[in-house]
Write an enzyme that holds these catalytic residues in place. Structure first.
Site, short mmCIF file in Angstrom:
data_model
loop_
_atom_site.label_atom_id
_atom_site.label_comp_id
_atom_site.label_asym_id
_atom_site.label_seq_id
_atom_site.Cartn_x
_atom_site.Cartn_y
_atom_site.Cartn_z
N ASP A 1 -6.21 -1.21 5.41
CA ASP A 1 -7.11 -2.36 5.25
C ASP A 1 -6.93 -3.32 6.43
O ASP A 1 -5.81 -3.64 6.82
CB ASP A 1 -6.77 -3.07 3.93
CG ASP A 1 -7.73 -4.20 3.62
OD1 ASP A 1 -8.62 -4.01 2.76
OD2 ASP A 1 -7.59 -5.28 4.24
N HIS B 1 -21.18 -11.70 11.07
CA HIS B 1 -21.13 -10.41 10.40
C HIS B 1 -21.34 -9.23 11.36
O HIS B 1 -20.72 -8.18 11.23
CB HIS B 1 -22.23 -10.41 9.33
CG HIS B 1 -21.90 -9.58 8.14
ND1 HIS B 1 -22.37 -8.30 8.02
CD2 HIS B 1 -21.15 -9.84 7.04
CE1 HIS B 1 -21.92 -7.81 6.88
NE2 HIS B 1 -21.18 -8.72 6.27
N ASN C 1 -15.44 -12.29 10.45
CA ASN C 1 -16.83 -12.54 10.00
C ASN C 1 -17.16 -14.02 10.05
O ASN C 1 -18.21 -14.42 10.55
CB ASN C 1 -17.00 -12.06 8.56
CG ASN C 1 -17.37 -10.60 8.48
OD1 ASN C 1 -17.89 -10.03 9.41
ND2 ASN C 1 -17.08 -9.98 7.34
N ASP D 1 -19.08 -6.04 12.04
CA ASP D 1 -19.52 -4.63 12.01
C ASP D 1 -19.03 -3.87 13.25
O ASP D 1 -18.62 -2.71 13.16
CB ASP D 1 -21.06 -4.55 11.96
CG ASP D 1 -21.60 -4.90 10.58
OD1 ASP D 1 -20.78 -5.12 9.67
OD2 ASP D 1 -22.83 -4.94 10.43
N GLU E 1 -13.75 -3.35 4.22
CA GLU E 1 -12.89 -3.12 5.40
C GLU E 1 -11.66 -2.32 5.02
O GLU E 1 -10.60 -2.46 5.60
CB GLU E 1 -12.50 -4.44 6.08
CG GLU E 1 -12.60 -5.67 5.21
CD GLU E 1 -11.46 -5.78 4.21
OE1 GLU E 1 -11.69 -5.35 3.05
OE2 GLU E 1 -10.39 -6.29 4.56
P1 GH3 Z 1 -6.62 -9.34 3.86
O1 GH3 Z 1 -5.76 -9.39 5.10
O2 GH3 Z 1 -5.92 -9.82 2.66
O3 GH3 Z 1 -7.18 -7.97 3.66
O4 GH3 Z 1 -7.81 -10.35 4.11
P2 GH3 Z 1 -9.32 -10.02 4.44
O5 GH3 Z 1 -9.96 -11.24 4.98
O6 GH3 Z 1 -9.38 -8.81 5.32
O7 GH3 Z 1 -9.87 -9.59 3.03
P3 GH3 Z 1 -11.02 -10.19 2.14
O8 GH3 Z 1 -11.13 -9.24 0.99
O9 GH3 Z 1 -10.76 -11.62 1.83
O10 GH3 Z 1 -12.30 -10.13 3.04
C1 GH3 Z 1 -12.88 -8.93 3.40
C2 GH3 Z 1 -14.19 -9.25 4.07
O11 GH3 Z 1 -14.83 -8.08 4.54
C3 GH3 Z 1 -15.17 -9.90 3.14
C4 GH3 Z 1 -16.46 -9.16 3.36
O12 GH3 Z 1 -17.53 -10.02 3.58
C5 GH3 Z 1 -16.20 -8.35 4.59
N1 GH3 Z 1 -16.96 -7.13 4.64
C6 GH3 Z 1 -17.07 -6.16 3.70
N2 GH3 Z 1 -17.91 -5.19 4.13
C7 GH3 Z 1 -18.35 -5.56 5.36
C8 GH3 Z 1 -19.24 -4.97 6.31
O13 GH3 Z 1 -19.82 -3.89 6.12
N3 GH3 Z 1 -19.45 -5.64 7.47
C9 GH3 Z 1 -18.84 -6.83 7.73
N4 GH3 Z 1 -19.06 -7.43 8.89
N5 GH3 Z 1 -18.01 -7.41 6.84
C10 GH3 Z 1 -17.76 -6.79 5.67
MG MG Z 2 -8.67 -6.99 4.57
#
Ligand code: GH3
Ligand code: MG
Length: 300
Positions: free
Chosen positions: A177, A190, A185, A194, A220
């Site tokens: 992860d 965003h 983001n 990506d 992610e």
């Molecule tokens: P942690 O270190 O605890 O994993 O923190 P984090 O910020 O990585 O985790 P969190 O679950 O808070 O946020 C994950 C983010 O990933 C939130 C979501 O908007 C983003 N995300 C999910 N799918 C996609 C995608 O396809 N594209 C983009 N750009 N962002 C995405």
């Molecule tokens: Mg994460």
């Protein structure tokens, strides 16, 4: 378009080859059923074949049968050449898998239109196969990263576990992860997020062996199925993955961005179900996050 002809009559074979070449076809001429079969089973084989019914050795009808029994794809359009005009013979030929037949002596105009019909069928079939392959790929892959999608990577894990149960050994799972991905983001948008996702996927693919499977599990988070690799070997692999991400910043449209990955490893012997393995890897990932991120943790 390549066309194969098979006829043991030298004079007729040469004549037919000349006609076809004049029409712009590329001709593979063979003098026996055996030779024809080898040519039809080779890579990049002709997709249309004109086979003489009567040949010493393997007859045209036997070639038809073998092609249909042994080669499902790509489809070959088979035309039988016969001087026998008895209806029951034609039925036999079509039942053996021929698509069409032509009678000797050959009528050139008839040959031309029958060939065109055959080529049309081959072209349609090619389009259908391409469309099917495209849909198959779309249904099993993540469109952003090109990795296996969630359903597919879970299916792969189940299959690999079943295989290992038969042959012995172990299957390992890595859950990976991206750390603080939300910040990327939130700060750069965003689309930059990506870009990072795509590049993380690419760096992982570069490191993986051809028989490892990498899927985008969601957002992610990535799941790797690592066959024939037990705990220590998988932890070492996860460590290489971690380093390959953190070692060098990612080149994005918002400039160079540092990215790190936390990874959880689970490696269990035969008899374990997919759910347990994924849960173990998830717990290990959770520990990696808790213990400061950018690190690998492994289950027991
Ligand atoms: P942690 O270190 O605890 O994993 O923190 P984090 O910020 O990585 O985790 P969190 O679950 O808070 O946020 C994950 C983010 O990933 C939130 C979501 O908007 C983003 N995300 C999910 N799918 C996609 C995608 O396809 N594209 C983009 N750009 N962002 C995405
Ligand atoms: Mg994460």
């Amino acid at each position: 378009m390549k066309i194969l002809i098979a006829d043991d009559d030298d004079h007729f074979r040469r004549l037919l080859a000349e006609i076809l070449e004049q029409w712009g076809y590329e001709v593979t001429a063979t003098a026996s059923g055996e030779e024809a079969l080898v040519a039809l089973q080779s890579d990049d084989s002709p997709r249309v074949a004109i086979l003489d019914w009567m040949m010493s050795g393997l007859t045209g009808i036997e070639v038809c049968r073998k092609v249909r029994d042994e080669m499902a794809e790509p489809y070959t359009y088979l035309i039988l050449l016969t001087s026998q005009q008895r209806e029951e013979d034609l039925v036999l030929g079509m039942e053996a898998g021929a698509d069409d037949y032509l009678t000797k002596p050959l009528k050139v105009n008839e040959l031309r239109v029958r060939l065109r019909a055959g080529i049309r069928i081959i072209e349609l079939q090619t389009e259908l196969v391409e469309a099917r392959e495209y849909l198959r790929h779309k249904a099993s892959h993540d469109s952003l990263t090109g990795l296996w999608n969630h359903e597919e990577i879970r299916g792969i894990l189940r299959r690999e576990l079943a295989r290992e149960e038969r042959v012995g050994g172990c299957v390992s799972v890595i859950m990976a992860d991206i750390d603080h991905f939300k910040r990327i983001n939130d700060t750069y948008g965003h689309l930059v997020g990506d870009e990072v996702l795509r590049q993380v996927a690419h760096r992982m693919q570069v490191l993986a062996r051809t028989y490892d499977f990498i899927g985008r599990y969601g957002g992610e988070e990535f799941m790797l199925v690592v066959p024939q690799c037990c705990r220590d070997c998988t932890v070492a692999f996860a460590e290489r993955l971690r380093k390959s991400i953190s070692r060098e910043s990612f080149e994005t449209s918002a400039g160079k961005l540092p990215v790190t990955l936390s990874l959880g490893v689970a490696s269990l012997g035969a008899g374990v179900d997919a759910e347990t393995l994924v849960r173990e890897a998830d717990h290990a990932l959770y520990r990696a996050k808790e213990r400061g991120r950018n690190r690998v943790e492994a289950g027991q």
